[in-house]
Design an enzyme around this catalytic site. Structure first.
Site, PDB file in Angstrom:
ATOM      1  N   ASP A   1     -11.913 -13.253   0.137  1.00 53.14           N
ATOM      2  CA  ASP A   1     -10.858 -12.272  -0.155  1.00 53.14           C
ATOM      3  C   ASP A   1     -10.079 -11.868   1.088  1.00 53.14           C
ATOM      4  OD1 ASP A   1     -11.888 -12.364  -2.693  1.00 53.14           O
ATOM      5  OD2 ASP A   1     -13.027 -10.512  -2.512  1.00 53.14           O
TER       6      ASP A   1
ATOM      7  N   GLY B   1      -9.126 -12.717  -4.827  1.00 53.81           N
ATOM      8  CA  GLY B   1      -9.043 -11.767  -3.725  1.00 53.81           C
ATOM      9  C   GLY B   1      -9.375 -10.363  -4.171  1.00 53.81           C
ATOM     10  N   ARG B   2      -9.783 -10.243  -5.443  1.00 50.53           N
ATOM     11  CA  ARG B   2     -10.124  -8.957  -6.037  1.00 50.53           C
ATOM     12  C   ARG B   2      -8.946  -7.998  -5.831  1.00 50.53           C
ATOM     13  NH1 ARG B   2     -15.922  -6.968  -4.528  1.00 50.53           N
ATOM     14  NH2 ARG B   2     -14.833  -5.605  -3.097  1.00 50.53           N
TER      15      ARG B   2
ATOM     16  N   ARG C   1     -26.245 -11.534  -6.077  1.00 49.15           N
ATOM     17  CA  ARG C   1     -25.407 -10.332  -6.017  1.00 49.15           C
ATOM     18  C   ARG C   1     -26.192  -9.038  -6.191  1.00 49.15           C
ATOM     19  NH1 ARG C   1     -20.130 -11.151  -5.790  1.00 49.15           N
ATOM     20  NH2 ARG C   1     -19.382 -13.270  -6.051  1.00 49.15           N
TER      21      ARG C   1
ATOM     22  N   ASP D   1     -18.793  -5.224   0.159  1.00 49.38           N
ATOM     23  CA  ASP D   1     -19.902  -4.537  -0.504  1.00 49.38           C
ATOM     24  C   ASP D   1     -21.226  -4.838   0.190  1.00 49.38           C
ATOM     25  OD1 ASP D   1     -18.610  -3.114  -2.555  1.00 49.38           O
ATOM     26  OD2 ASP D   1     -18.406  -4.920  -3.758  1.00 49.38           O
TER      27      ASP D   1
ATOM     28  N   LYS E   1     -18.337 -12.268   5.738  1.00 50.11           N
ATOM     29  CA  LYS E   1     -18.043 -13.480   4.974  1.00 50.11           C
ATOM     30  C   LYS E   1     -17.288 -13.066   3.715  1.00 50.11           C
ATOM     31  CE  LYS E   1     -20.165 -14.130   1.669  1.00 50.11           C
ATOM     32  NZ  LYS E   1     -19.905 -13.782   0.224  1.00 50.11           N
ATOM     33  N   THR E   2     -16.055 -13.465   3.590  1.00 50.14           N
ATOM     34  CA  THR E   2     -15.362 -13.211   2.329  1.00 50.14           C
ATOM     35  C   THR E   2     -14.128 -14.090   2.222  1.00 50.14           C
ATOM     36  OG1 THR E   2     -14.182 -11.583   0.983  1.00 50.14           O
ATOM     37  CG2 THR E   2     -14.154 -11.226   3.358  1.00 50.14           C
TER      38      THR E   2
ATOM     39  N   GLY F   1     -20.446 -14.144  -3.261  1.00 46.64           N
ATOM     40  CA  GLY F   1     -19.974 -15.487  -3.559  1.00 46.64           C
ATOM     41  C   GLY F   1     -20.077 -16.428  -2.369  1.00 46.64           C
TER      42      GLY F   1
END
Length: 545
Positions: free
Chosen positions: A202, A254-255, A144, A175, A199-200, A80
């Protein structure tokens, strides 16, 4: 004007980059326990030491020549989008050009597929200047896909060699960086570096060594998301305390990590925040104590259940109502259900069922069973199989019975298609609706028991009765369980309706059987009756599907 200003801005660089040369120096300060399986699969890179960037004014001639040699570098976005992505490209390009103007940087379009298919575009000064300091990943887009098979790795190797790449930079989350590690292992003998940039949104890439020292405290994207969501929820809190009639339930992305929800809570101060990681270690001491008295062990006392979680939320709502506040803000991380016992078991079992079906059939699970009914029928066949084959325990009749008790929308959510990484898509499930449905049911029970009530300001009660010509000291003890003892007054537990209200007043001799209920008393009673109203909000990028 604003756009030009934003593009012209130059973020301050770390002091180390002010030096003519930056070198990597290994350090023994950080120590990690090596996972045996990781060591088996990543033998060439698993023992790499942590490297510290140091700035140097002068270096030996051989080092300078190696430092300034012409290089080709590739960069790709994965997963994302997050604010700051374009500046990673800009920073890489600026540094490469400063070291050697002949260095070339290539951006791969639409994520890892661009690497596999050699869809590259050369990054030029004009190109990068158009996107400096702008949000999104629009410069080269993102995707993805995973480079997770021998064929894809071979094609990626061909791409890197065709472009003469010395290094490939992968900008992504947990991931994507795991995938980058496997790619690094495969390309190490080709002399191609693979560099992961965390980079996230979450916030779930937090590296700690065995001593608890932090290497990556905050990834880019997380800070901006937390600030934006906190600002929005703070504004919502103002609305909630203005119209005083809604609980705003805010699901934060944030999964399976609650870092973003926690940071939002620290900044915006909502009334209730659920932190999934706290639920893992939850122990119901009361259930353990009860089981001990009965000479048994209650294993269900360890970990959180949906029912118990909903009751914890209800406890907070009831306490606020007692203080006259039947409104507020509840923050829930989107992946909180993975920390709930029965839901976690369902997710693991269904993940295995779907993966096994996809592995053994030509059509994938969701194409073969597009409707919920079709999926349920397949699960029913598995449950029947468990009766006939004692060795098959993946999905049994008890699982089927429990699953069939769930609301239909929740069943659909648990059976939703997994993302390209095989992860359960928590953003696609109505977590807040599941929890609030249980909360609503239990609040109704508490209302019937006379526990869920709205407290009445004692000063308001006295003022209202005096204005109506009634003595508050005569009516107060008959109406309230804590009259004279608190700032907010709670009606007696027995008063759960207009009829029971009348009965209490008649019992106290304050009105006769044929007398009309005083209007002011009726008005005050109605103010004590809570109406639980919810508005749901989702904060995050819902682009995982």
């Amino acid at each position: 004007y604003e756009l030009r200003r934003r593009r012209a801005f130059r973020p301050p660089a770390c002091q180390v980059f002010a030096q003519p040369y930056t070198l990597l120096e290994e350090t023994d300060r950080f120590r990690f326990s090596i996972d045996p399986e990781a060591e088996r699969q990543l033998p060439s890179i698993i023992h790499n030491k942590v490297q510290i960037i140091s700035g140097k004014a002068k270096v030996p001639k051989a080092v300078a020549e190696r430092y300034t040699r012409r290089q080709n570098i590739g960069i790709v976005f994965s997963g994302g989008p997050a604010p700051g992505g374009h500046n990673v490209i800009a920073g890489l390009f600026d540094a490469a050009q400063r070291v050697n103007p002949e260095n070339r940087v290539f951006g791969f379009r639409v994520g890892p597929d661009g690497v596999i298919e050699n869809e590259a575009v050369e990054i030029t000064r004009e190109f990068v200047d158009d996107y400096r300091n702008l949000g999104g990943f629009t410069m080269i887009k993102t995707g993805r896909a995973k480079i997770d098979s021998k064929q894809k790795i071979d094609l990626s190797r061909e791409t890197c060699k065709a472009l003469g790449l010395d290094a490939l930079v992968i900008v992504g989350g947990d991931d994507s960086n795991t995938n980058a590690a496997f790619l690094a292992q495969e390309l190490v003998n080709d002399g191609i570096q693979v560099i992961g940039v965390p980079k996230t949104i979450d916030g779930d890439i937090q590296v700690r060594d065995d001593q608890g020292q932090v290497l990556c405290a905050v990834s880019f994207g997380f800070h901006t998301a937390a600030r934006a969501f906190a600002n929005a929820i703070s504004g919502l809190a103002n609305d909630a305390s203005s119209d005083i009639k809604y609980y705003h339930v805010c699901k934060v992305m944030g999964r399976v990590a609650s870092h973003l929800a926690l940071e939002v809570a620290l900044q915006a101060h909502p009334n209730i925040t659920i932190i999934g990681e706290d639920l893992v270690d939850f122990v119901d001491e009361e259930r353990l104590e009860k089981a001990a008295k009965e000479n048994r062990i209650d294993y269900t006392a360890y970990g959180m259940t949906l029912r118990h979680l909903s009751r914890i939320i209800c406890e907070g709502i009831v306490k606020r109502a007692g203080a006259g506040k039947n409104y507020g803000i509840i923050v829930i991380p989107e992946g909180v259900l993975e920390f709930v016992n029965e839901v976690e078991v369902f997710i693991m079992k269904l993940n295995t069922i779907i993966a096994e079906y996809n592995r053994t059939h030509d059509r994938d699970f969701h194409s073969a069973f597009p409707s919920l009914q079709g999926k349920l029928e397949y699960l029913h066949r598995l449950a029947q199989r468990s009766r006939d084959d004692s060795a098959f325990r993946l999905w049994n009749t008890r699982d089927e019975d429990l699953f069939n008790d769930l609301p239909e929308f929740f069943q659909e959510g648990l059976l939703t298609e997994r993302d390209s990484h095989g992860n359960f898509q928590f953003s696609q499930i109505h977590t807040e609706r599941v929890l609030m449905g249980l909360v609503q049911d239990y609040l109704n029970i508490l209302k019937e028991k006379g526990i869920y009530k709205i407290g009445i300001d004692a000063a308001y009660f006295r003022k209202a009765l005096a204005k109506a010509g009634l003595d508050p000291d005569r009516f107060g003890p008959a109406l309230f369980q804590n009259f004279g003892k608190g700032h907010f007054l709670l009606t007696k537990a027995a008063i759960i309706s207009a009829k029971t209200l009348r009965q209490e007043l008649e019992r106290a001799g304050l009105i006769g059987p044929e007398e009309k209920l005083p209007e002011v008393i009726d008005k005050i009673y109605k103010k004590t009756v809570p109406s639980f109203k919810v508005q749901e909000h989702f904060y995050g990028y819902d682009g995982r599907g």
